[in-house]
Motif scaffolding. Structure first.
Motif, PDB file in Angstrom:
ATOM      1  N   ASP A   1      11.040  -0.762  -2.092  1.00  9.10           N
ATOM      2  CA  ASP A   1      10.339  -0.354  -3.454  1.00  9.10           C
ATOM      3  C   ASP A   1      11.264   0.723  -3.972  1.00  9.10           C
ATOM      4  N   PRO A   2      11.670   0.786  -5.331  1.00 11.43           N
ATOM      5  CA  PRO A   2      12.495   1.893  -5.710  1.00 11.43           C
ATOM      6  C   PRO A   2      11.810   3.328  -5.735  1.00 11.43           C
ATOM      7  N   ALA A   3      10.724   3.234  -6.044  1.00  8.67           N
ATOM      8  CA  ALA A   3      10.084   4.458  -5.866  1.00  8.67           C
ATOM      9  C   ALA A   3       9.734   5.059  -4.373  1.00  8.67           C
ATOM     10  N   ALA A   4       9.571   4.172  -3.658  1.00 11.13           N
ATOM     11  CA  ALA A   4       9.674   4.587  -2.038  1.00 11.13           C
ATOM     12  C   ALA A   4      11.003   5.208  -1.787  1.00 11.13           C
ATOM     13  N   GLU A   5      12.228   4.559  -2.213  1.00 14.98           N
ATOM     14  CA  GLU A   5      13.571   4.783  -1.859  1.00 14.98           C
ATOM     15  C   GLU A   5      13.762   6.230  -2.370  1.00 14.98           C
ATOM     16  N   LYS A   6      13.260   6.486  -3.591  1.00 11.19           N
ATOM     17  CA  LYS A   6      13.664   7.879  -4.022  1.00 11.19           C
ATOM     18  C   LYS A   6      12.853   8.961  -3.207  1.00 11.19           C
ATOM     19  N   LEU A   7      11.729   8.525  -2.560  1.00  4.09           N
ATOM     20  CA  LEU A   7      10.953   9.544  -1.762  1.00  4.09           C
ATOM     21  C   LEU A   7      11.664   9.695  -0.362  1.00  4.09           C
ATOM     22  N   LEU A   8      12.272   8.761  -0.083  1.00  3.53           N
ATOM     23  CA  LEU A   8      12.968   8.599   1.239  1.00  3.53           C
ATOM     24  C   LEU A   8      14.225   9.243   1.210  1.00  3.53           C
TER      25      LEU A   8
ATOM     26  N   GLY B   1       0.928  -1.147   0.009  1.00  3.01           N
ATOM     27  CA  GLY B   1       0.099   0.013   0.046  1.00  3.01           C
ATOM     28  C   GLY B   1       0.907   1.305  -0.076  1.00  3.01           C
ATOM     29  N   LEU B   2       1.918   1.138   0.893  1.00  2.00           N
ATOM     30  CA  LEU B   2       2.955   2.518   0.847  1.00  2.00           C
ATOM     31  C   LEU B   2       3.585   2.442  -0.420  1.00  2.00           C
ATOM     32  N   ALA B   3       4.027   1.467  -1.026  1.00  2.00           N
ATOM     33  CA  ALA B   3       4.495   1.699  -2.291  1.00  2.00           C
ATOM     34  C   ALA B   3       3.788   2.205  -3.431  1.00  2.00           C
ATOM     35  N   ALA B   4       2.571   1.669  -3.202  1.00  2.00           N
ATOM     36  CA  ALA B   4       1.483   2.347  -4.048  1.00  2.00           C
ATOM     37  C   ALA B   4       1.407   3.762  -4.087  1.00  2.00           C
ATOM     38  N   ALA B   5       1.353   4.371  -2.683  1.00  2.00           N
ATOM     39  CA  ALA B   5       1.226   5.725  -2.598  1.00  2.00           C
ATOM     40  C   ALA B   5       2.537   6.652  -3.232  1.00  2.00           C
ATOM     41  N   ALA B   6       3.962   5.687  -2.955  1.00  2.00           N
ATOM     42  CA  ALA B   6       5.059   6.266  -3.397  1.00  2.00           C
ATOM     43  C   ALA B   6       5.003   6.352  -5.034  1.00  2.00           C
ATOM     44  N   HIS B   7       4.424   5.442  -5.755  1.00  2.03           N
ATOM     45  CA  HIS B   7       4.218   5.423  -7.350  1.00  2.03           C
ATOM     46  C   HIS B   7       3.532   6.351  -7.700  1.00  2.03           C
ATOM     47  N   LEU B   8       2.423   6.526  -6.918  1.00  6.97           N
ATOM     48  CA  LEU B   8       1.279   7.725  -7.186  1.00  6.97           C
ATOM     49  C   LEU B   8       1.958   8.825  -7.124  1.00  6.97           C
ATOM     50  N   VAL B   9       2.630   9.383  -6.119  1.00  8.24           N
ATOM     51  CA  VAL B   9       3.456  10.580  -5.750  1.00  8.24           C
ATOM     52  C   VAL B   9       4.118  11.012  -7.008  1.00  8.24           C
ATOM     53  N   GLU B  10       5.156   9.674  -7.555  1.00 10.58           N
ATOM     54  CA  GLU B  10       6.170   9.925  -8.504  1.00 10.58           C
ATOM     55  C   GLU B  10       5.305  10.335  -9.850  1.00 10.58           C
ATOM     56  N   ARG B  11       4.166   9.739  -9.906  1.00  8.68           N
ATOM     57  CA  ARG B  11       3.371  10.085 -11.353  1.00  8.68           C
ATOM     58  C   ARG B  11       2.597  11.113 -11.106  1.00  8.68           C
ATOM     59  N   GLY B  12       2.491  11.872  -9.957  1.00  8.00           N
ATOM     60  CA  GLY B  12       1.971  13.451  -9.852  1.00  8.00           C
ATOM     61  C   GLY B  12       0.463  12.971  -9.601  1.00  8.00           C
TER      62      GLY B  12
ATOM     63  N   GLY C   1       4.437  -7.505  -5.359  1.00  9.51           N
ATOM     64  CA  GLY C   1       3.512  -6.572  -5.182  1.00  9.51           C
ATOM     65  C   GLY C   1       4.068  -5.152  -5.681  1.00  9.51           C
ATOM     66  N   TYR C   2       5.259  -4.933  -5.498  1.00 10.80           N
ATOM     67  CA  TYR C   2       5.869  -3.546  -5.921  1.00 10.80           C
ATOM     68  C   TYR C   2       5.757  -3.444  -7.496  1.00 10.80           C
TER      69      TYR C   2
END
Length: 457
Positions: free
Chosen positions: A67-74, A23-34, A386-387
């Motif tokens: 998750d890669p998108a989560a790592e970018k956010l962190l 679920g948190l990875a999904a949120a990170a990918h959504l943020v990455e996609r605007g 899942g990621y």
């Protein structure tokens, strides 16, 4: 936008149910996609389900559970990725990755928000007219008890299956007497590092019901306890017989810690700390004073036990999706296009391939079950899978269909021989010995939730 204006569907957030790893990875990918996410978590913190097994060590290393998108956010926060070769516990995963990720997402994550229902705005399950043009309405019960409605452009259900463990009864329903004996039953791997829990099992005879990694963990932990506490003994209840693949892939497993876990369970049996009752399909639980007697469908009765650890898998809670048109396999309760790829009744030898939006779509556009919940009753899953699911889905929501259909994950090609979930004995000796593959092995995408390894007791 003025206070009196009505937002269009595209201006609404994507609601993500569950602040766990996927679920948190999904949120990170959504943020990455605007795209604006809103994560609704029933518990008080990130990874609530993971925190129920803080004492258990994963058999996937750190390199495979972030998750890669989560790592970018962190990264801008100064977060440092843990040693990729190390194996964290559930507690490590929650505290060193999941909670920091949720903290970065800030008010995009709401805690204490239980989802009670999802529907199309103004349309029940029956109505066709204008259905696809309507937003979703998500009914939630906040911690203060006041009902609330949230509009969403899409819903990603990453609520998992942890809250709905399988019962003791072999027919999928609670065994006769199971509920009335609940004081002596648990559906989780016990934390024997807790003195109170340790006292519950020390010097006792305990039945362990199940054939997956969680059962291996419980057997290994009880064997360790038996070394220190005389009289401690485990009775391993198996609905099948013991074959060459019962204990997994051992040294041939491409997830080494998972293979080692199976070997520990095997050692527990060979050392006499555990005995096996095979072909036993529990139908009833009877009382013998303060002890329990398990009875199978043929009337066979086992010697009394003090405690029962039920580790028979999990199943999805679909109750709050009753007004949504889902396309689910009638056996696994997984999306119909995904089910043939993961069905353990079929895949005695093969692979489970990475998959995304095409396999996870439903007749109701804009609703997706991801993570463990997407697998329905299938007992095996990897965080990496899942990621990849949420990467593909968020690409599709952003209109990037080329990226949505592209596979960006490569999984190890470990053969599947006698995977979890098979009901009857193998039909021939070759299957029993794991002969359909180069060596006896477990599921290629394969962990019972949680993913466990040695040292988790």
């Amino acid at each position: 936008m003025s206070i009196n204006s009505v937002p269009t569907t595209d201006q609404l957030p994507v609601v993500v149910i569950g602040a766990g790893p996927v679920g948190l990875a999904a949120a990170a990918h959504l943020v990455e996609r605007g795209i604006e996410p809103l994560v609704l978590e029933a518990g008080p913190s990130a990874g609530t389900a993971v925190r129920d097994w803080v004492h258990v060590r994963l058999f996937s290393p750190w390199s495979e559970i972030t998750d890669p998108a989560a790592e970018k956010l962190l990264a801008p926060t100064g977060w440092t990725r843990p040693d990729g070769s190390a194996y964290p516990t559930g507690g490590d995963w929650a505290e060193r990755y999941l909670q920091p990720l949720a903290d970065v997402l800030g008010d995009k994550v709401r805690y204490g928000a239980t989802v009670a229902g999802v529907a199309r705005a103004g349309r029940d399950r029956i109505v066709d007219s204008g259905r696809d043009e309507q937003s979703f309405t998500v009914h939630i019960l906040p911690a203060d008890g006041r009902e609330e409605r949230i509009s969403a452009r899409a819903v990603i259900d990453a609520s998992g299956t942890w809250s709905t463990p399988g019962p003791l009864g072999a027919d999928g329903l609670p065994a006769l007497g199971e509920k009335s004996s609940s004081r002596h039953l648990t559906y989780r791997v016990p934390d024997l590092g807790d003195p109170a829990v340790r006292a519950r099992y020390a010097g006792k005879r305990t039945a362990v019901v199940g054939s997956g990694a969680s059962a291996f963990t419980a057997l290994a932990c009880l064997a360790d306890l038996a070394e220190d506490e005389p009289g401690t003994h485990a009775v391993w209840i198996l609905r099948r017989g013991i074959t060459g693949s019962t204990f997994g892939g051992g040294e041939a497993d491409q997830l080494p810690a998972r293979g080692a876990l199976g070997l520990r369970a095997k050692a527990a049996v060979e050392a006499g700390h555990a005995s096996a009752a095979t072909g036993f399909r529990t139908q009833a639980v009877e009382r013998d004073g303060d002890r329990l007697v398990l009875v199978d469908e043929d009337g066979r009765r086992l010697d009394p036990v003090d405690e029962v650890i039920v580790l028979t898998g999990f199943r999805p809670d679909l109750s709050f999706l009753s007004e949504i048109r889902l396309g689910l396999d009638d056996r696994l309760q997984a999306p119909t296009a995904l089910a043939p790829l993961i069905d353990p009744n079929v895949h005695s030898c093969g692979t489970v391939y990475p998959h995304g939006v095409n396999e996870l779509s439903h007749p109701e556009q804009g609703i997706y079950l991801v993570g463990m919940k997407s697998y329905g009753r299938a007992p095996t899953f990897l965080a990496m899978t899942g990621y990849e699911q949420v990467r593909s889905i968020t690409a599709a929501l952003a209109g990037d269909h080329e990226a949505a259909e592209r596979v960006e994950l490569t999984l190890p090609e470990t053969g599947v021989c006698g995977g979890a979930g098979l009901f009857e004995e193998p039909e021939n000796a070759e299957q029993a010995a794991g002969g359909c593959c180069s060596a006896p092995s477990t599921l290629q995408i394969g962990i019972d939730t949680p993913a466990t390894s040695p040292g988790g007791c």
